[in-house]
Design an enzyme around this catalytic site. Structure first.
Site, PDB file in Angstrom:
ATOM      1  N   HIS A 142      37.542  36.551  38.450  1.00 25.37           N
ATOM      2  CA  HIS A 142      38.995  36.357  38.442  1.00 25.37           C
ATOM      3  C   HIS A 142      39.738  37.697  38.488  1.00 25.37           C
ATOM      4  O   HIS A 142      40.013  38.305  37.453  1.00 25.37           O
ATOM      5  CB  HIS A 142      39.404  35.577  37.190  1.00 25.37           C
ATOM      6  CG  HIS A 142      39.053  34.127  37.260  1.00 25.37           C
ATOM      7  ND1 HIS A 142      39.889  33.198  37.840  1.00 25.37           N
ATOM      8  CD2 HIS A 142      37.963  33.450  36.856  1.00 25.37           C
ATOM      9  CE1 HIS A 142      39.320  31.999  37.777  1.00 25.37           C
ATOM     10  NE2 HIS A 142      38.150  32.133  37.190  1.00 25.37           N
TER      11      HIS A 142
ATOM     12  N   GLN B  31      32.671  29.265  45.759  1.00 21.98           N
ATOM     13  CA  GLN B  31      31.516  28.382  45.915  1.00 21.98           C
ATOM     14  C   GLN B  31      31.747  27.361  47.025  1.00 21.98           C
ATOM     15  O   GLN B  31      30.841  27.075  47.823  1.00 21.98           O
ATOM     16  CB  GLN B  31      31.229  27.676  44.595  1.00 21.98           C
ATOM     17  CG  GLN B  31      30.857  28.609  43.460  1.00 21.98           C
ATOM     18  CD  GLN B  31      30.965  27.945  42.097  1.00 21.98           C
ATOM     19  OE1 GLN B  31      31.173  26.741  41.993  1.00 21.98           O
ATOM     20  NE2 GLN B  31      30.830  28.733  41.035  1.00 21.98           N
TER      21      GLN B  31
ATOM     22  N   CYS C  25      36.281  31.968  42.445  1.00 22.88           N
ATOM     23  CA  CYS C  25      35.465  31.155  41.538  1.00 22.88           C
ATOM     24  C   CYS C  25      34.994  29.860  42.233  1.00 22.88           C
ATOM     25  O   CYS C  25      34.176  29.921  43.133  1.00 22.88           O
ATOM     26  CB  CYS C  25      36.230  30.884  40.256  1.00 22.88           C
ATOM     27  SG  CYS C  25      35.135  30.577  38.846  1.00 22.88           S
TER      28      CYS C  25
ATOM     29  N   GLU D  29      42.770  38.204  39.027  1.00 20.22           N
ATOM     30  CA  GLU D  29      44.113  38.088  38.450  1.00 20.22           C
ATOM     31  C   GLU D  29      44.126  38.260  36.947  1.00 20.22           C
ATOM     32  O   GLU D  29      45.185  38.414  36.331  1.00 20.22           O
ATOM     33  CB  GLU D  29      44.722  36.728  38.814  1.00 20.22           C
ATOM     34  CG  GLU D  29      44.336  35.566  37.912  1.00 20.22           C
ATOM     35  CD  GLU D  29      42.892  35.105  38.071  1.00 20.22           C
ATOM     36  OE1 GLU D  29      42.398  34.380  37.200  1.00 20.22           O
ATOM     37  OE2 GLU D  29      42.255  35.480  39.075  1.00 20.22           O
TER      38      GLU D  29
END
Length: 375
Positions: free
Chosen positions: A353, A273, A269, A355
């Protein structure tokens, strides 16, 4: 009878509903999340710092809250909006209701508004600054406050959620981690690799995945320098998720630039970036962002589609991508970049994500890929 509360947007829109949770007034960027479940994980995700989150699913709170399904010590978001707050909860793991949880942590929340109308407005106009108040119900006053509130662009929100010191994750093992560790370690020796996580507002489920694979995890504040990271002698470096605009975080760009090529790097995430920015790319603000547990991503390497959880309002600008980076994943809703990797060094980033298990296991291979690079 619940007290009246109002939401005002910077475009002059007003939504009147009922207050639940804490009382008071809060400003933030108003965004929406399309997940049907997982509201406790959303509430405690530090990436929502500075934002007022609207849930598109109409009834929220029906399975209560518990002490395990959290992604951080306490909520970091500015405010919370639902169509209907469920005052009755039913789940064998629950130890409290949503309203009491929000009140305990000082989160101002609004219910009873037409969330479909609000989401349609955000999708049409874009994410906007807004104010929720239980104390000031004057429309003109609230609109003026919304217009005067700080913008998300150019603002360093990581500084509000970054940890104070270096810690080892083993000191915060919980029931979930212990079960997973025992399952994964049956019949095999632990990998024993050392992963250093640069924490910009990291969700706790990420180090749980690293530890469950037998690794030792050290968490270091995201504003520390490359020398301090390397002094910990990592086998791999993780760049965490976090809130807000990645471009003002020049200290992180400099750190990551110095770390690329030294050790394997994995970013999720905001970390994705920041990796792109450190390598010479640029980012831009999405109209209303990607937030939810049902975001489709295409893996250009395997040709497979993953159902992913996402939470971000910025993305990597494809036109600015340097030659050293290649695109590995794309978001199927708008074709934005969802994954990159370095052509010369072991460094890759993902704009979602893995996870969060929305697939539920579609994206766990990314942790295994990083694990292989550590050996």
């Amino acid at each position: 009878m619940p007290a009246t509360a109002k939401l005002a947007l910077e475009d002059g829109s007003i939504y009147a509903g009922h207050a639940f949770g804490a009382e008071g007034e809060i400003a933030g960027e108003v965004v929406f999340n399309t997940s049907m479940t997982g509201y406790q994980e959303i509430l405690t995700d530090p990436s929502y710092c500075g934002q007022i989150v609207t849930m598109t699913y109409p009834e929220i709170g029906n399975y209560g809250v518990n002490a395990i399904d959290v992604e951080h010590e306490s909520p970091a978001l500015s405010g919370f909006i639902v169509r209907e707050e469920s005052r009755v909860y039913s789940n064998y793991r629950a130890n409290g209701d949503l309203g009491s949880y929000l009140k305990q942590h000082g989160v101002i929340a609004l219910s009873g508004i037409d969330t479909r109308a609000l989401v349609r407005r955000i999708r049409t106009v874009g994410a906007m600054r807004g104010v929720i108040s239980t104390t000031d119900l004057n429309d003109e006053s609230l609109i003026a406050k919304a217009k005067a509130s700080p913008s998300m662009v150019g603002r360093d929100l990581v500084s509000e959620v970054v940890p104070d010191s270096v810690v080892g994750w083993d000191s915060r093992l919980d029931e979930w981690s212990e079960i997973e560790i025992n399952q994964r370690r049956q019949g095999q020796a632990p990998a024993g690799k050392h992963i250093v996580c640069l924490d910009f507002g990291m969700k706790w489920n990420i180090p749980r995945h690293f530890v469950s694979r037998g690794n030792r995890v050290t968490i270091i504040p995201g504003n520390r320098g490359a020398d301090e990271v390397l002094a910990l002698e990592p086998d791999g470096i993780f760049l965490s998720n976090g809130p807000g605009d990645p471009e003002p975080l020049t200290y992180a760009h400099d750190t990551i630039r110095q770390l690329v090529g030294k050790k394997p790097i994995f970013g999720i995430c905001l970390g994705h970036q920041l990796l792109a920015l450190a390598c010479g790319a640029k980012t831009f603000k999405l109209k209303f962002g990607h937030r939810g547990a049902n975001q489709p991503v295409f893996d250009l390497t395997t040709g497979k589609v993953e159902i992913t959880t996402q939470n971000h309002g910025f993305a990597v600008e494809e036109e600015s991508l340097p030659d050293c980076l290649e695109i590995t994943h794309r978001h199927l809703n708008d074709d934005t970049i969802a994954g990159i990797r370095h052509r010369e060094h072991n460094a890759f980033g993902i704009q979602y994500h893995p996870e969060a298990s929305s697939g539920p296991h579609d994206s766990h291979y990314l942790f295994d890929r990083f694990q292989q690079q550590l050996s």
